[in-house]
Motif scaffolding. Structure first.
Motif, PDB file in Angstrom:
ATOM      1  N   ASN A 171     -97.012  56.785  62.966  1.00  0.00           N
ATOM      2  CA  ASN A 171     -97.304  57.350  64.269  1.00  0.00           C
ATOM      3  C   ASN A 171     -96.038  57.311  65.113  1.00  0.00           C
ATOM      4  O   ASN A 171     -95.653  56.261  65.626  1.00  0.00           O
ATOM      5  N   THR A 172     -95.373  58.452  65.275  1.00  0.00           N
ATOM      6  CA  THR A 172     -94.082  58.484  65.992  1.00  0.00           C
ATOM      7  C   THR A 172     -94.228  57.975  67.413  1.00  0.00           C
ATOM      8  O   THR A 172     -93.337  57.303  67.917  1.00  0.00           O
ATOM      9  N   GLU A 173     -95.351  58.307  68.027  1.00  0.00           N
ATOM     10  CA  GLU A 173     -95.537  57.910  69.425  1.00  0.00           C
ATOM     11  C   GLU A 173     -95.420  56.398  69.587  1.00  0.00           C
ATOM     12  O   GLU A 173     -94.740  55.907  70.480  1.00  0.00           O
ATOM     13  N   VAL A 174     -96.101  55.671  68.684  1.00  0.00           N
ATOM     14  CA  VAL A 174     -96.069  54.211  68.753  1.00  0.00           C
ATOM     15  C   VAL A 174     -94.644  53.700  68.513  1.00  0.00           C
ATOM     16  O   VAL A 174     -94.142  52.846  69.250  1.00  0.00           O
ATOM     17  N   PHE A 175     -94.004  54.227  67.492  1.00  0.00           N
ATOM     18  CA  PHE A 175     -92.663  53.747  67.152  1.00  0.00           C
ATOM     19  C   PHE A 175     -91.671  54.025  68.281  1.00  0.00           C
ATOM     20  O   PHE A 175     -90.825  53.189  68.595  1.00  0.00           O
ATOM     21  N   GLU A 176     -91.795  55.214  68.898  1.00  0.00           N
ATOM     22  CA  GLU A 176     -90.863  55.553  69.988  1.00  0.00           C
ATOM     23  C   GLU A 176     -91.128  54.699  71.217  1.00  0.00           C
ATOM     24  O   GLU A 176     -90.207  54.225  71.870  1.00  0.00           O
ATOM     25  N   LYS A 177     -92.398  54.493  71.497  1.00  0.00           N
ATOM     26  CA  LYS A 177     -92.777  53.731  72.689  1.00  0.00           C
ATOM     27  C   LYS A 177     -92.130  52.340  72.687  1.00  0.00           C
ATOM     28  O   LYS A 177     -91.668  51.850  73.709  1.00  0.00           O
ATOM     29  N   TYR A 178     -92.104  51.719  71.507  1.00  0.00           N
ATOM     30  CA  TYR A 178     -91.576  50.353  71.448  1.00  0.00           C
ATOM     31  C   TYR A 178     -90.161  50.308  70.865  1.00  0.00           C
ATOM     32  O   TYR A 178     -89.652  49.227  70.552  1.00  0.00           O
ATOM     33  N   ILE A 190     -91.872  44.516  57.652  1.00  0.00           N
ATOM     34  CA  ILE A 190     -92.418  43.283  58.239  1.00  0.00           C
ATOM     35  C   ILE A 190     -91.840  43.057  59.630  1.00  0.00           C
ATOM     36  O   ILE A 190     -92.555  42.693  60.566  1.00  0.00           O
ATOM     37  N   GLU A 191     -90.529  43.314  59.745  1.00  0.00           N
ATOM     38  CA  GLU A 191     -89.872  43.185  61.058  1.00  0.00           C
ATOM     39  C   GLU A 191     -90.561  44.093  62.069  1.00  0.00           C
ATOM     40  O   GLU A 191     -90.908  43.675  63.187  1.00  0.00           O
ATOM     41  N   ALA A 192     -90.752  45.352  61.666  1.00  0.00           N
ATOM     42  CA  ALA A 192     -91.382  46.326  62.553  1.00  0.00           C
ATOM     43  C   ALA A 192     -92.796  45.866  62.920  1.00  0.00           C
ATOM     44  O   ALA A 192     -93.230  45.990  64.075  1.00  0.00           O
ATOM     45  N   ALA A 193     -93.486  45.298  61.933  1.00  0.00           N
ATOM     46  CA  ALA A 193     -94.849  44.810  62.181  1.00  0.00           C
ATOM     47  C   ALA A 193     -94.834  43.744  63.271  1.00  0.00           C
ATOM     48  O   ALA A 193     -95.659  43.757  64.190  1.00  0.00           O
ATOM     49  N   ARG A 194     -93.865  42.832  63.173  1.00  0.00           N
ATOM     50  CA  ARG A 194     -93.761  41.749  64.154  1.00  0.00           C
ATOM     51  C   ARG A 194     -93.472  42.314  65.545  1.00  0.00           C
ATOM     52  O   ARG A 194     -94.141  41.970  66.524  1.00  0.00           O
ATOM     53  N   THR A 195     -92.458  43.204  65.606  1.00  0.00           N
ATOM     54  CA  THR A 195     -92.052  43.756  66.899  1.00  0.00           C
ATOM     55  C   THR A 195     -93.207  44.491  67.571  1.00  0.00           C
ATOM     56  O   THR A 195     -93.482  44.295  68.757  1.00  0.00           O
ATOM     57  N   LEU A 196     -93.860  45.344  66.801  1.00  0.00           N
ATOM     58  CA  LEU A 196     -94.936  46.143  67.371  1.00  0.00           C
ATOM     59  C   LEU A 196     -96.079  45.255  67.860  1.00  0.00           C
ATOM     60  O   LEU A 196     -96.590  45.437  68.964  1.00  0.00           O
TER      61      LEU A 196
END
Lengths: 450, 312
Positions: A171-178, A190-196
């Motif tokens: 979901n680009t929206e989620v990735f861009e938002k954060y 896993i890193e991305a999972a933690r950050t999000l």
């Protein structure tokens, strides 16, 4: 483009049968007496003759694009009359098929069977070995993953219809938002999972409640080969490197509660995909159609990307789902049935099915510009087929499923699933899955080793 | 015990007609069979034959490799040593011990309340309490399954609105209680109706007599109503025992929402179902079904005996 259906619906429709089972277990006897061991020798001329002569064919399949294929086929060969029956999706259909085979009546001439379930039917000699029809010459026609999947031992038990090379949908929206980069390795994942999840506790990188098909696919991608099958000699070993890689990585996500406990194909799942709760989905290339129909609210927000890698800079992928068309051993119209298989999966039917949104298993179609350049409106005009086709080329060879994978998958949540709801390590879960599979295999007469 | 055995007088009279029959042996009429025949045929076909076939199946073992073979009682001894079978049996027994008394007690209280005649809008209550029974079990399970959802379901909404952290009803620890809740909701109305109809046939004269004696409402219930409907309580109890042992729909539906909480051997019926449809172990599945049938019969009979003993 294998269409999936929620397990709830599957179970719901099976309830009528289950009710009958309450006191009086429904019977299915033999099935081993089919005696279709030796492949029938049928030449191309015989197939052509059967086409001209015509006849009635019954096809059991749930794949939606086949409807148009059947229409075209009947138009081209007016003497042939095809009855396309949706006898249920996946397990429902296999149950019906097994019952028909056991009863010795009502068996279709052509049946759709998913790759993971095919070995079970091949072993019971419930489906015909197609090498006698000349299917052996089709090696270069299909991409390696699906082609490998229709073979068991010396035989070829179906023609690949579609395939599910995996990709990462996000979901680009989620990735861009954060401000998170799209992960290219599972470490980054896993890193991305933690950050999000830290940025918004409601956001999860993915949903997972333990899915046998998904786990085996990731192990496949990691180069693992937990199943070795040689006739009736079976080796099951989840301590190999690929399986360990998967278990260790996924354990981190479980330990830190980074996976949404939402089961796939549930209402919550569709909602989660739509509202940004579930940020990514790693699955087969047949998924886009399901996005369009099941998550219309998020149109334009999702994109496809290559599956994250186990090694940085790697390219390995895996298959998830996909199915073949087979000819049940009981069919007396082998030649005509093969003509249909050939038309649908090798001939003109392939393009018809691509136009309908299917993901083909033939190399030529996969490499055609028309296919590669088609733009997916849902993915914001992205040429997602390029990613899928690349993925299809990068599926490691040599993977095999168990000859009783249908059963093994059914007890995945009894065993591995416990790692998702308790302190049981994933590794131990895999071990108990292995034990349960070995126990069943041994009971069924296989020679099973660890 | 007395009501359970046939009146001995009838037995004593049997030899007499037999003697008479000897005089006219030719005159045997078959017309009765004409009436009972269709029923017997259907009964044999859909009831006796499947059971006989299941018993037949349970003596064989059909393997993926090696084919079909006669194994005698091997399936039975395997089932009796099968930890998964026992765990499923233990689970429904626990369910039976907790859920059934709760359900029957509530149903009884509701029936007594309706019967007391002191309730406004009696027919409204009667219908609304009975209504859940009219909802198919599958639909009810789906509905409750949605409400149990901690993310988007009712539990989730409550958590969001009130900032609470309610325990997850679909977790392995709570799932059995959650299923008990669904079953209770479904069957209170059904049992209430059994009790209520039994209460309605108590002769009014008994109440009048009690009133003259100056009995309180509580005495009315304990001394007249409860003893009078004991038969109905036993019947409802037996139905509930059978229902608990046959528990299938609710866990089968919820399994897709909570696959890690509800195993493939969660209840004996679910186990038989999984064996048959996922593992193609038709023979073993038939064995499990037959053992469960026998256990259910024995326990239902025990409940009946116990209920009747109290009565005498």
């Amino acid at each position: 483009m294998k269409s999936k259906i929620s397990p709830a619906v599957l179970r719901g429709s099976a309830l009528a049968l289950a009710a009958a089972l309450a006191l009086t277990a429904c019977g299915g006897g033999g099935g081993n007496d089919a005696g279709g061991a030796a492949p029938a020798e049928v030449s191309a001329d015989d197939v052509q003759a059967a086409l001209e002569k015509g006849g009635d064919l019954t096809v059991w399949a749930w794949e939606p694009t086949l409807e148009k294929v059947v229409e075209d086929f009947e138009a081209e060969y007016p003497n042939v009359d095809i009855d396309l029956v949706n006898a249920g999706t996946g397990n429902d259909q296999y149950t019906a098929l097994q019952n028909a085979i056991a009863a010795g009546s009502g068996v279709p001439d052509v049946a759709q069977i998913e790759y993971y379930a095919l070995p079970q039917f091949a072993l019971a000699e419930s489906v015909q070995d197609l090498s006698g029809y000349g299917a052996g010459d089709l090696q270069d026609t299909f991409s390696p993953g699906p082609w490998n999947s229709v073979q068991a031992g010396e035989g070829i038990y179906g023609l690949p219809m579609d395939s599910g090379p995996m990709a990462l949908f996000y979901n680009t929206e989620v990735f861009e938002k954060y401000g998170v980069e799209v992960p290219t390795t599972w470490e980054e994942y896993i890193e991305a999972a933690r950050t999000l999840h830290k940025a918004d506790p409601k956001v999860y990188i993915a949903n997972d409640m333990g899915d046998a098909g998904f786990a085996t696919s990731l192990i496949w991608q990691a180069g693992g080969k937990p199943y070795t099958v040689d006739g009736t000699d079976v080796k099951i070993d989840f301590s190999d490197e690929g399986s360990t890689k998967f278990a260790e990585t996924w354990q981190q996500l479980l330990d830190e509660d980074l996976l949404a406990p939402i089961s796939s194909w549930s209402d919550e799942w569709y909602q989660g995909l739509g509202n940004g709760t579930i940020a990514t989905l790693s699955t087969g290339a047949w998924m886009p159609g399901n996005f369009t129909s099941g998550v219309p609210a998020a149109a334009g927000k999702w994109r496809a990307a290559p599956l994250p890698q186990w090694e940085e800079g790697g390219t390995a992928s895996a298959e998830n789902g996909g199915s073949s068309l087979t000819i049940p051993a009981a069919s007396e119209q082998g030649a005509l049935a093969y003509a249909f298989l050939d038309y649908a999966n090798v001939g003109d039917g392939v393009q018809t099915r691509i136009d309908g949104g299917a993901f083909p298993a033939t190399s030529a179609a996969l490499e055609s510009d028309e296919f590669l350049n088609s733009e997916f409106e849902y993915f914001g005009g992205q040429k997602a087929n390029e990613i899928f086709a690349e993925s299809a080329r990068n599926v490691p060879e040599g993977w095999s499923y168990l000859p009783f994978q249908v059963y093994a998958n059914s007890v995945f949540n009894d065993t591995v699933g416990q790692a998702y709801v308790s302190d049981t390590p994933l590794k131990d879960g895999l071990k108990s899955w292995q034990d349960a599979s070995i126990k069943y295999g041994t009971e069924q007469g296989f020679t099973v080793s660890e | 015990m007395t009501t359970a055995s046939p009146p001995p007088a009838t037995l004593g009279t049997l030899p007499k007609p037999a003697k008479r029959a000897q005089k006219r042996p030719q005159k045997r009429s078959w017309s009765g069979w004409l009436f009972i025949g269709p029923f017997m045929a259907v009964f044999a076909l859909v009831f006796l034959a499947p059971i006989a076939y299941s018993i037949f199946l349970s003596f064989f073992r059909n393997q993926l490799v090696g084919g079909n073979g006669f194994v005698g009682f091997a399936n039975y001894s395997q089932a009796l040593q099968d930890p998964q079978f026992w765990s499923s049996l233990l689970r429904v027994t626990l369910f039976l011990a907790v859920q059934v008394p709760v359900m029957l007690l509530i149903a009884l209280l509701v029936a007594l309340a309706l019967d007391s005649g002191r309730l406004y809008g009696k027919s409204f209550f009667r219908i609304s309490i009975f209504l859940p029974y009219a909802v198919p079990a599958v639909v009810a399970s789906l509905m409750w399954g949605f409400m149990y959802g901690t993310r988007f379901g009712l539990v989730g909404n409550v958590n969001n609105a009130l900032g609470t952290n309610l325990p997850n009803p679909l977790s392995p620890e709570l799932i059995l209680a959650s299923i008990g809740n669904i079953v209770t909701w479904e069957f209170i109305g059904y049992n209430m109706l059994i009790f209520y109809s039994a209460l309605r046939v108590i002769p009014k004269s008994l109440y009048e007599a009690a009133e003259i004696d100056g009995a309180s409402q509580f005495r009315l219930v304990t001394a007249i109503k409860l003893p009078a409907i004991r038969g109905a309580l036993v019947v409802a109890g037996i139905f509930s025992v059978i229902g608990s042992f046959q528990l299938f729909n609710e866990p089968a539906i919820l399994q897709s929402l909570a696959p890690n909480s509800i195993s493939t051997y969660f209840t004996p019926n679910l186990y038989a179902y999984s064996l048959s449809f996922s593992g193609q172990q038709y023979n073993y599945s038939a064995t499990v079904a037959i053992i469960m049938g026998v256990i259910t019969m024995v326990i239902a009979y025990a409940v009946q005996l116990r209920g009747m003993r109290k009565e005498s």
